[in-house]
Design a protein around this motif. Structure first.
Motif, PDB file in Angstrom:
ATOM      1  N   UNK A  56       0.842  -1.192   0.000  1.00 47.90           N
ATOM      2  CA  UNK A  56       0.000   0.000   0.000  1.00 47.90           C
ATOM      3  C   UNK A  56       0.879   1.245   0.000  1.00 47.90           C
ATOM      4  N   UNK A  57       0.548   2.216  -0.840  1.00 43.93           N
ATOM      5  CA  UNK A  57       1.292   3.473  -0.856  1.00 43.93           C
ATOM      6  C   UNK A  57       1.165   4.172  -2.187  1.00 43.93           C
ATOM      7  N   UNK A  58       1.914   5.260  -2.326  1.00 43.74           N
ATOM      8  CA  UNK A  58       1.850   5.987  -3.599  1.00 43.74           C
ATOM      9  C   UNK A  58       2.817   5.423  -4.635  1.00 43.74           C
ATOM     10  N   UNK A  59       3.583   4.416  -4.243  1.00 43.52           N
ATOM     11  CA  UNK A  59       4.467   3.657  -5.137  1.00 43.52           C
ATOM     12  C   UNK A  59       5.580   4.506  -5.747  1.00 43.52           C
ATOM     13  N   UNK A  60       6.067   5.461  -4.956  1.00 52.83           N
ATOM     14  CA  UNK A  60       7.191   6.255  -5.456  1.00 52.83           C
ATOM     15  C   UNK A  60       8.521   5.750  -4.917  1.00 52.83           C
ATOM     16  N   UNK A  61       8.479   4.699  -4.081  1.00 56.42           N
ATOM     17  CA  UNK A  61       9.708   4.185  -3.473  1.00 56.42           C
ATOM     18  C   UNK A  61       9.980   2.729  -3.809  1.00 56.42           C
ATOM     19  N   UNK A  78      -3.014   7.334  -4.941  1.00 57.71           N
ATOM     20  CA  UNK A  78      -2.511   8.623  -5.422  1.00 57.71           C
ATOM     21  C   UNK A  78      -3.062   9.721  -4.523  1.00 57.71           C
ATOM     22  N   UNK A  79      -2.355   9.936  -3.415  1.00 63.12           N
ATOM     23  CA  UNK A  79      -2.832  10.882  -2.406  1.00 63.12           C
ATOM     24  C   UNK A  79      -1.612  11.504  -1.758  1.00 63.12           C
ATOM     25  N   UNK A  80      -1.387  12.756  -2.001  1.00 65.29           N
ATOM     26  CA  UNK A  80      -0.164  13.404  -1.539  1.00 65.29           C
ATOM     27  C   UNK A  80      -0.300  14.058  -0.169  1.00 65.29           C
ATOM     28  N   UNK A  81      -1.509  14.109   0.369  1.00 67.94           N
ATOM     29  CA  UNK A  81      -1.704  14.760   1.664  1.00 67.94           C
ATOM     30  C   UNK A  81      -1.427  13.829   2.840  1.00 67.94           C
ATOM     31  N   UNK A  82      -1.214  12.541   2.570  1.00 69.71           N
ATOM     32  CA  UNK A  82      -0.936  11.591   3.643  1.00 69.71           C
ATOM     33  C   UNK A  82       0.336  10.808   3.331  1.00 69.71           C
ATOM     34  N   UNK A  83       0.996  10.331   4.381  1.00 69.77           N
ATOM     35  CA  UNK A  83       2.186   9.495   4.205  1.00 69.77           C
ATOM     36  C   UNK A  83       1.769   8.058   3.917  1.00 69.77           C
ATOM     37  N   UNK A  84       2.724   7.256   3.474  1.00 64.68           N
ATOM     38  CA  UNK A  84       2.436   5.834   3.243  1.00 64.68           C
ATOM     39  C   UNK A  84       2.033   5.147   4.552  1.00 64.68           C
ATOM     40  N   UNK A  85       2.627   5.569   5.662  1.00 63.81           N
ATOM     41  CA  UNK A  85       2.273   5.000   6.967  1.00 63.81           C
ATOM     42  C   UNK A  85       0.797   5.244   7.259  1.00 63.81           C
ATOM     43  N   UNK A  86       0.332   6.458   7.048  1.00 70.28           N
ATOM     44  CA  UNK A  86      -1.078   6.760   7.299  1.00 70.28           C
ATOM     45  C   UNK A  86      -1.982   6.042   6.305  1.00 70.28           C
ATOM     46  N   UNK A  87      -1.570   5.972   5.049  1.00 70.99           N
ATOM     47  CA  UNK A  87      -2.360   5.232   4.061  1.00 70.99           C
ATOM     48  C   UNK A  87      -2.587   3.792   4.531  1.00 70.99           C
ATOM     49  N   UNK A  88      -1.541   3.205   5.099  1.00 67.78           N
ATOM     50  CA  UNK A  88      -1.652   1.814   5.569  1.00 67.78           C
ATOM     51  C   UNK A  88      -2.543   1.702   6.795  1.00 67.78           C
ATOM     52  N   UNK A  89      -2.299   2.536   7.797  1.00 71.66           N
ATOM     53  CA  UNK A  89      -3.061   2.413   9.040  1.00 71.66           C
ATOM     54  C   UNK A  89      -4.555   2.621   8.815  1.00 71.66           C
ATOM     55  N   UNK A  90      -4.909   3.498   7.895  1.00 71.21           N
ATOM     56  CA  UNK A  90      -6.330   3.767   7.664  1.00 71.21           C
ATOM     57  C   UNK A  90      -6.983   2.722   6.770  1.00 71.21           C
ATOM     58  N   UNK A  91      -6.188   1.779   6.257  1.00 70.42           N
ATOM     59  CA  UNK A  91      -6.736   0.758   5.361  1.00 70.42           C
ATOM     60  C   UNK A  91      -6.501  -0.665   5.857  1.00 70.42           C
ATOM     61  N   UNK A  92      -5.927  -0.791   7.055  1.00 70.09           N
ATOM     62  CA  UNK A  92      -5.730  -2.098   7.678  1.00 70.09           C
ATOM     63  C   UNK A  92      -6.611  -2.182   8.914  1.00 70.09           C
ATOM     64  N   UNK A  93      -7.409  -3.217   9.002  1.00 74.41           N
ATOM     65  CA  UNK A  93      -8.175  -3.501  10.212  1.00 74.41           C
ATOM     66  C   UNK A  93      -7.588  -4.752  10.847  1.00 74.41           C
ATOM     67  N   UNK A  94      -6.911  -4.553  11.970  1.00 76.78           N
ATOM     68  CA  UNK A  94      -6.294  -5.649  12.718  1.00 76.78           C
ATOM     69  C   UNK A  94      -6.205  -5.221  14.170  1.00 76.78           C
TER      70      UNK A  94
END
Length: 220
Positions: A56-61, A78-94
Motif C-alpha cells: 500500500x502506498x503511492x508507489x514512489x519508493x 494517489x494521495x499526496x496529503x498523507x504518508x504511506x504510513x497513514x495510508x496503511x493504518x487507515x486501510x488495515x483492520x487488525x
C-alpha cells in the motif's frame, strides 16, 4: 471514503521503507506472521522472501523488481496529503500492528510517523526499532508489568495530562506537551507501573520489553 484493503483477525506486521534491522523484523514476524508492506517496504519483503497480503502506498519508493514481484497485491493510492504510513493504518483492520522500518531514518519521516499515531490515536500499533519499542498509551488507566531499572520515557505528542505510579520520577496530573514538559529520561522503579493518561502520549521502552508491550496491547 476510505476503503479497507486488509481486514484480518490476527496481528499484522507492517514493513516500512526505512533502514530495517533483520532482528527488528524477526521480532515483528514472531508476533504477526501476516505481512503488509508500505511502498518501499516491499523491497524489504522481497529481500526476506516474504509474501505480503498487500503493498500500500503511492508507489514512489518501491523498486521495479518489487512492484513486479507483488503486482497482484499492489494497491497504489494517489494521495499526496498523507504518508504511506497513514495510508496503511487507515486501510488495515487488525487488532495489533507490529511496525518496523519506520523509525530511525530521516527525522522528518520519524516525526510524521509519530504525528500519524497521535492523530489517529493508533494505540494498537507497536513500533520496533533497534534500541526501542514504542506504543501510544490508551486514554485513561493502564497497567504495565515492567522491569525495574529499565528506562521508560513518556513523550507527549500533543497536549496531555499524565499521572503515574511506579516510575522513578512519578507524575501527578502533570500537564505535558511537545513544547512543554516531557519525561524523556525516566525509569521503572517498581515491577507494576500504573498510568492515567489524557491526550496522545508515547511510551518508549528498551526493545527487550517488546513482549510485555505486545501482551498489554493484546489484552485490551
Amino acid at each position: 471514503m476510505i476503503t479497507t484493503i486488509v481486514h484480518v483477525a490476527s496481528p499484522v506486521t507492517l514493513i516500512g521503507g526505512a533502514d530495517l534491522d533483520d532482528s527488528d523484523l524477526n521480532i515483528c514476524l514472531k508476533v504477526a506472521p501476516s505481512v503488509v508492506a508500505a511502498d518501499g517496504g516491499a523491497d524489504h519483503a522481497l529481500r526476506k522472501g516474504l509474501q505480503p497480503l498487500a503493498v500500500i502506498g503511492d508507489m514512489d519508493s518501491a523498486s521495479p523488481a518489487a512492484r513486479q514481484a507483488f503486482a497482484d497485491v499492489l494497491h497504489p493510492i494517489d494521495e499526496q496529503d498523507t504518508t504511506d504510513f497513514e495510508k496503511c493504518l487507515t486501510r488495515i483492520q487488525a487488532s495489533l500492528i507490529m511496525a518496523a522500518g519506520f523509525l530511525g531514518g530521516r527525522l522528518d519521516h520519524t516525526l510524521s510517523v509519530l504525528g500519524v499515531l497521535a492523530r489517529l490515536r493508533a494505540c494498537h500499533v507497536v513500533l520496533i526499532v533497534r534500541d526501542d519499542v514504542c506504543v501510544l498509551l490508551p486514554e485513561g488507566n493502564s497497567v504495565w508489568h515492567l522491569r525495574p531499572g529499565d528506562r521508560a520515557a513518556l513523550l507527549p505528542l500533543g497536549p496531555a495530562r499524565v499521572t503515574s505510579d511506579g516510575l522513578r520520577w512519578d507524575l501527578a496530573a502533570r500537564r505535558m506537551a511537545p513544547d512543554g514538559v516531557v519525561s524523556s529520561s525516566n525509569a521503572v522503579a517498581r515491577p507494576v507501573v500504573r498510568l492515567d493518561v489524557t491526550g496522545p502520549v508515547l511510551l518508549t521502552l528498551p526493545r527487550a520489553a517488546w513482549a510485555v508491550v505486545t501482551d498489554a496491547v493484546r489484552a485490551r
